[in-house]
Design an enzyme around this catalytic site. Structure first.
Site, short mmCIF file in Angstrom:
data_model
loop_
_atom_site.label_atom_id
_atom_site.label_comp_id
_atom_site.label_asym_id
_atom_site.label_seq_id
_atom_site.Cartn_x
_atom_site.Cartn_y
_atom_site.Cartn_z
N ASN A 62 -42.58 -54.77 -50.01
CA ASN A 62 -43.01 -54.31 -51.36
C ASN A 62 -44.10 -53.47 -51.17
OD1 ASN A 62 -44.06 -56.06 -54.41
ND2 ASN A 62 -42.08 -54.75 -53.93
N TYR B 93 -43.81 -66.64 -58.08
CA TYR B 93 -42.88 -65.77 -57.63
C TYR B 93 -43.37 -65.21 -56.31
CZ TYR B 93 -40.34 -61.32 -57.31
OH TYR B 93 -39.75 -60.29 -56.79
N TYR C 268 -48.64 -7.55 -60.08
CA TYR C 268 -49.15 -8.93 -60.20
C TYR C 268 -49.00 -9.62 -59.08
CZ TYR C 268 -48.55 -8.60 -65.23
OH TYR C 268 -48.49 -8.13 -66.76
N PHE D 254 -46.37 -51.78 -57.38
CA PHE D 254 -45.39 -51.10 -56.45
C PHE D 254 -44.61 -49.84 -57.27
CE2 PHE D 254 -43.59 -54.84 -58.82
CZ PHE D 254 -42.75 -54.07 -59.84
N HIS E 22 -32.49 -56.59 -47.40
CA HIS E 22 -32.84 -55.12 -48.03
C HIS E 22 -32.56 -54.16 -47.05
CE1 HIS E 22 -34.08 -57.95 -51.17
NE2 HIS E 22 -34.93 -56.94 -51.66
N ARG F 218 -52.76 -8.53 -57.61
CA ARG F 218 -53.69 -8.74 -58.48
C ARG F 218 -53.97 -10.11 -58.94
NH1 ARG F 218 -53.16 -6.47 -64.16
NH2 ARG F 218 -51.34 -5.59 -64.12
N GLU G 121 -35.15 -54.16 -62.90
CA GLU G 121 -36.07 -53.10 -62.41
C GLU G 121 -35.49 -51.78 -63.27
OE1 GLU G 121 -35.40 -53.54 -58.33
OE2 GLU G 121 -36.47 -55.48 -58.28
#
Length: 506
Positions: free
Chosen positions: A196, A54, A280, A329, A84, A283, A414
């Site tokens: 990637n 791959y 508050y 990734f 991409h 303190r 994915e």
């Protein structure tokens, strides 16, 4: 580059990454070349053998089962980059792009990505020549790495798209030619290794952390000034209280506040005033700001590890000749860190806004209403507080966790993603918002201290007031206040108050 940060792959400190973010150049330790070359030879051997692996000689994502012929491998990697590079939106700031490049070069130099040393050298030479890819900020879901934005980095390396050179935009091909840097011809797996990884998400989260740390320093100083301005007590910062709870950040913040308030004339003037408790927002600063500090320290550790990691896929183990497909990734650690930082910076601003409200309310602070002597004719800090409230509310909305969202992509291959990229990207704007809130508090608290003259605050807080008053005078009557806020904002942005607070992210 004598003044450059030398990247020792896998061993870099948070301080070193901060230097790159602030504009220092970088170079890669040449001792990493041996491991890089070994991984590259492993990839070359796989290509020679023709076995399907791959990312080396197959398609990507849902197309992983499609084997690619050897004579098409170069086209495969180039097409991967072109297809991409689909980022949209405004370009990322140049200092973040430089940090992305340093992170990517450092990751590749670990010798587990299978790229040739010349690819890493190309990134190094680009940065040295101030050739920075134009990377659109949007388009990554933070799993399978930051594919779209990193594809714009890789595209520039093959001469596609635009870059900036010394701040001027031009085509990548022209910039490389002008600088005498050869364009990269991608070998097997090299395009995939470049796009990637979590480097964009990590750079954005690191940038957010660095900016929030500056705001944190200033907010502690502003909070201490507000205590003195409102004739508050330092008793809630007694270390015995915080030792019983045991939270490290809480103890450290209480100690820092005590140090800031030490030897205040104003405090000594009302030790026996009979006032029982402060609001508050005064303190409980150790409890709130301490929790924020703990979260910042936790994220600093996570992001330091991530910045030194290898997060592309598949990974090459040259010693065994193995190429293993995993999921480094997936940017879930970065997404969680970004969400934690968003909560912290929102709370820093929320607490500061409450102190501004307290200071401007004379019935609580004991100061002139809206911090002006002639209220009615003058509105003083009335609308400055409104601006702070608007920014605090905006940050609360942005603090909604990004990591709880996921949309499946790539035909459900994915099927769970981190959303780390936009989770981290929001941090810079949130830090800007909180910086403005704290800037308003610094001005308001300094104004409150002014009203107690001739009594002085502590030596440390008088140093802080000197920093403020050297840039912004006391507001005797209403004036155009926006420039004053911007000036105080710049004081925080340049970390002028850091020397007053001896706290670190370690």
């Amino acid at each position: 580059m004598a003044d450059a940060v030398e990247i020792d792959p896998g061993k870099m400190s948070l301080k070193s990454w901060r230097q790159v973010y602030l504009g220092t150049g970088f170079s890669i330790d040449k001792r990493a070349e041996t491991a890089v070359d070994a991984a590259a030879r492993t990839i070359a051997e796989i290509v020679q053998q023709g076995e399907p692996v791959y990312g080396v000689n197959t398609g990507f994502g849902k197309l992983a089962s499609t084997q690619i012929e050897r004579d098409e491998l170069e086209v495969l990697q180039k097409n991967l980059i072109l297809s991409h590079a689909v980022g949209v939106g405004d370009a990322l700031p140049e200092n973040i792009v430089r940090l992305i490049m340093a992170l990517k070069a450092g990751s590749l130099a670990r010798g587990a990505s299978g790229v040739r040393w010349t690819v890493i050298e190309s990134i190094e030479r680009m940065a040295a020549a101030d050739i920075l890819p134009v990377i659109p900020a949007q388009g990554s879901v933070g799993a399978s790495g930051d594919l779209a934005p990193l594809a714009h980095l890789a595209a520039a390396m093959i001469g596609v798209g635009d870059v900036t050179v010394a701040g001027q935009r031009k085509s990548a091909a022209d910039a490389f030619a002008d600088a005498g840097i050869p364009l990269v011809v991608l070998g097997p797996k090299e395009g995939l290794a470049l796009i990637n990884g979590t480097q964009v998400s990590t750079a954005l989260a690191l940038a957010g952390l660095f900016e929030i740390e500056q705001v944190f320093h200033a907010a502690l100083v502003a909070g201490a000034l507000s205590v003195d301005a409102a004739l508050g007590s330092d008793a809630p910062f007694d270390p015995r209280i915080h030792a019983l709870r045991g939270q490290r950040g809480q103890r450290d913040v209480a100690s820092a506040l005590l140090a800031l308030l030490a030897d205040s004339e104003i405090r000594r003037s009302h030790v026996d005033c009979g006032k029982v408790q402060d609001p508050y927002s005064l303190r409980c600063q150790p409890q709130v700001m301490g929790a924020c500090l703990d979260m910042m320290r936790c994220t600093a550790n996570t992001l330091t590890i991530e910045a030194n990691s290898v997060t592309d896929n598949p990974l090459v183990f040259a010693d065994a000749g193995d190429v293993l497909s995993g999921g480094n990734f997936h940017a879930e650690p970065v997404a969680f860190a970004a969400d934690m930082l968003a909560l912290a910076v929102a709370e820093i601003g929320a607490l500061s806004e409450r102190r501004i409200a307290m200071l401007t309310d004379g019935s609580i602070s004991g100061l002139p209403s809206f911090l002006t002597r002639d209220a009615g004719v003058n509105s003083g800090f009335m609308i400055a507080h409104v601006a702070a409230a608007a920014l605090a509310s905006e940050n609360k909305q942005r603090a909604t966790p990004a990591s709880i969202d996921s949309l499946p992509t790539s035909a459900n291959q994915e099927d769970h993603v981190s959303m780390a990229t936009h989770g981290a990207r929001r941090l810079l704007e949130m830090a800007r918002n909180t910086r403005s809130i704290v800037a308003i508090e610094l001005l308001a608290a300094a104004q409150g201290i002014d009203f107690h003259a001739p009594l002085a605050s502590s030596p440390e807080l008088e140093r802080a007031r000197d920093i403020i008053r050297a840039a912004v005078p006391m507001m005797e009557a209403d004036r155009f206040l926006s420039p004053d806020i911007e000036t105080a904002h710049k004081l925080i942005e340049t970390d002028r108050f850091a020397d007053l607070v001896s706290l670190s992210l370690k």
